[in-house]
Design a protein around this motif. Structure first.
Motif, PDB file in Angstrom:
ATOM      1  N   ASP A  52     -10.819   4.115  -7.357  1.00 14.53           N
ATOM      2  CA  ASP A  52     -10.899   4.136  -5.909  1.00 14.53           C
ATOM      3  C   ASP A  52     -12.300   3.800  -5.425  1.00 14.53           C
ATOM      4  O   ASP A  52     -12.473   3.192  -4.364  1.00 14.53           O
ATOM      5  CB  ASP A  52     -10.494   5.516  -5.369  1.00 14.53           C
ATOM      6  N   VAL A  85     -13.093  -0.061  -4.974  1.00 13.12           N
ATOM      7  CA  VAL A  85     -12.180  -0.840  -4.137  1.00 13.12           C
ATOM      8  C   VAL A  85     -12.738  -0.870  -2.723  1.00 13.12           C
ATOM      9  O   VAL A  85     -13.119   0.165  -2.179  1.00 13.12           O
ATOM     10  CB  VAL A  85     -10.760  -0.226  -4.120  1.00 13.12           C
ATOM     11  N   LYS A  98     -11.659  -2.138   1.142  1.00 11.48           N
ATOM     12  CA  LYS A  98     -10.468  -2.538   1.894  1.00 11.48           C
ATOM     13  C   LYS A  98     -10.851  -3.377   3.109  1.00 11.48           C
ATOM     14  O   LYS A  98     -11.743  -3.008   3.881  1.00 11.48           O
ATOM     15  CB  LYS A  98      -9.684  -1.307   2.335  1.00 11.48           C
ATOM     16  N   ASN A 153      -8.142 -14.463  -0.664  1.00  9.13           N
ATOM     17  CA  ASN A 153      -8.159 -13.267  -1.506  1.00  9.13           C
ATOM     18  C   ASN A 153      -7.585 -13.549  -2.895  1.00  9.13           C
ATOM     19  O   ASN A 153      -8.055 -13.001  -3.902  1.00  9.13           O
ATOM     20  CB  ASN A 153      -7.374 -12.148  -0.827  1.00  9.13           C
ATOM     21  N   PRO A 198     -10.654 -12.304  -5.513  1.00  6.20           N
ATOM     22  CA  PRO A 198     -10.164 -10.948  -5.271  1.00  6.20           C
ATOM     23  C   PRO A 198     -11.218  -9.860  -5.439  1.00  6.20           C
ATOM     24  O   PRO A 198     -10.910  -8.678  -5.312  1.00  6.20           O
ATOM     25  CB  PRO A 198      -9.063 -10.791  -6.318  1.00  6.20           C
ATOM     26  N   THR A 199     -12.460 -10.246  -5.748  1.00  3.75           N
ATOM     27  CA  THR A 199     -13.517  -9.258  -5.950  1.00  3.75           C
ATOM     28  C   THR A 199     -14.776  -9.667  -5.186  1.00  3.75           C
ATOM     29  O   THR A 199     -14.934 -10.822  -4.786  1.00  3.75           O
ATOM     30  CB  THR A 199     -13.874  -9.101  -7.436  1.00  3.75           C
ATOM     31  N   THR A 244     -13.055  -4.531  -6.237  1.00  2.00           N
ATOM     32  CA  THR A 244     -11.795  -5.218  -5.959  1.00  2.00           C
ATOM     33  C   THR A 244     -11.535  -5.165  -4.458  1.00  2.00           C
ATOM     34  O   THR A 244     -11.705  -4.113  -3.832  1.00  2.00           O
ATOM     35  CB  THR A 244     -10.636  -4.539  -6.703  1.00  2.00           C
ATOM     36  N   GLU A 267      -9.046  -5.090  -1.497  1.00  2.00           N
ATOM     37  CA  GLU A 267      -7.652  -4.792  -1.167  1.00  2.00           C
ATOM     38  C   GLU A 267      -7.404  -5.145   0.303  1.00  2.00           C
ATOM     39  O   GLU A 267      -8.123  -4.678   1.188  1.00  2.00           O
ATOM     40  CB  GLU A 267      -7.357  -3.309  -1.391  1.00  2.00           C
ATOM     41  N   VAL A 270      -5.305  -4.779   3.653  1.00  3.27           N
ATOM     42  CA  VAL A 270      -4.420  -3.818   4.306  1.00  3.27           C
ATOM     43  C   VAL A 270      -3.904  -4.454   5.588  1.00  3.27           C
ATOM     44  O   VAL A 270      -4.695  -4.859   6.444  1.00  3.27           O
ATOM     45  CB  VAL A 270      -5.152  -2.508   4.634  1.00  3.27           C
TER      46      VAL A 270
END
Length: 390
Positions: free
Chosen positions: A27, A30, A32, A58, A62-63, A72, A74, A76
């Motif tokens: 977590d 990551v 967002k 993305n 992706p990073t 990473t 993410e 949303v």
């Protein structure tokens, strides 16, 4: 027996601790990014295409490096339903999900309506194609990578007066809509300053019959029909203009730059010209790669209107994602406040051009508008000369 049970209990606790520690570590690496876009309602088609650009970027990247740590990214998503009434709750969804920065929205009205919710939470937002000045005016949390309507409206008015030779234009906007109403106002201001005459009307929410407006445009002796409305309304206007024999060019802004418009105009007796942010062909490598990606998945293809035409909002969504990543890197942090501060000085070279922000409202420094004409025989866009304003 008690010793064995105790040992088993200790081992179990250790496993739980390791698992919890691993989850926490995951977590912590990551970040967002919220997508504040319509997936339904009047602007659902455009919102899906703008979102595709973000999702494609993305998929490629992706990073992001934050200091010495790789995070990473993410995505949303929250559907604001093209509705000002739904904007605050969609914004709250992204805030509650822990978004460090938000992208969107397609549609100036819903962007303005959701703005205060992001401001109170201290979460920065990067507007992608929301062109009304009120989106960023007077605040320090909402930024923007596209040009503004005063600029676009002036270009459109000059085009109607100088290129099309029109001296009387019919303007149609949706009642209460910040985008179409605002763009029409800027158009009218410039067109009348040039010496032109304007007949202006609005239609109410939920209207699907444009025959009376088309008749009014014809009967008033206008030479151009200007209506920068949603793609949903645009399709109806195109169909009814064809059936009624409108007999004059239709001019619109960036919302009409969609394959939905091309599909509606195909084979019709209409003459449609739009202004936009990116012309397909400007970056062949991006175009080819995106087409391959969107064709590889039926849902993506459907969200792109059923074919692989590249809308300018898709290219802008792609650039917005990389602009957000650069801001995160510049901040060296995933904290929304740090990213908000870093955004002011963030710059990238995107597929839609160089992106940097002016230091008053955080708007993009843009001086180019692309012009496209719908080819009713091929179902594609014919690129016209870009307008560059020094």
């Amino acid at each position: 027996m008690r010793k064995k049970m105790l040992l088993l209990f200790v081992v179990l606790l250790s496993c739980i601790a390791v698992f919890a520690g691993g989850s926490s570590e995951d977590d912590s690496t990551v970040v967002k990014i919220g997508i504040f876009e319509p997936a339904s309602g009047d602007n659902g088609a455009g919102g899906k295409q703008e979102t595709l650009g973000i999702q494609y970027a993305n998929a490629l990247t992706p990073t992001v490096m934050v200091g010495d740590t790789e995070y990473t990214v993410e995505l949303v998503l929250a559907d604001n339903e093209s509705s000002n009434d739904r904007a605050a709750s969609a914004a709250a969804t992204l805030i509650n999900a822990g978004a460090s920065v938000v992208l969107g929205s397609y549609g100036s009205g819903v962007s303005i309506a959701g703005s205060d919710t992001f401001r109170v939470a201290g979460v920065p937002v990067i507007g992608i194609t929301c062109t009304n000045p009120q989106v960023t005016e007077g605040n320090s949390h909402y930024f923007r990578i596209c040009y503004l309507d005063p600029f676009q409206g002036t270009v459109l008015a000059n085009y109607a007066y100088n290129t099309l030779g029109a001296r009387k234009v019919y303007c149609l906007a949706k009642l209460g809509d910040d985008y179409s109403g605002g763009l029409v106002n800027y158009f009218v201001e410039q067109f009348t300053a040039l010496g032109g005459e304007v007949v202006s009307e609005t239609f109410p929410e939920g209207n699907s019959d444009f025959t009376s407006y088309i008749a009014n445009a014809k009967n008033s002796g206008c030479e151009v029909f200007f209506s920068p409305v949603s793609t949903e309304a645009a399709q109806l206007i195109i169909n009814q203009s064809d059936s009624q024999g409108l007999g004059m060019p239709i001019l619109a802004g960036d919302t009409w730059d969609s394959n939905v418009i091309l599909q509606a105009a195909l084979g019709k007796d209409v003459d449609v010209t739009v202004t936009t942010f990116y012309p397909e062909g400007a970056d062949p490598e991006f175009d080819a790669s995106f087409k391959e990606w969107v064709n590889a998945d039926s849902t993506r293809l459907s969200n792109n209107g059923g074919d692989d035409t590249i809308s300018a909002v898709t290219a802008m969504g792609y650039d917005a994602y990389y602009f957000a990543l650069q801001a995160i890197q510049n901040a060296g942090s995933t904290d929304p406040g740090d990213i908000m501060e870093a955004l002011w000085t963030t710059e990238i070279d995107g597929v839609t051009g160089h992106i940097a922000l002016e230091q008053v409202n955080g708007d993009a420094i843009r001086n180019t508008v692309y012009v496209k004409h719908a080819n009713v025989e091929t179902g594609g866009w014919d690129a016209l000369p870009a307008v560059v304003v020094d």
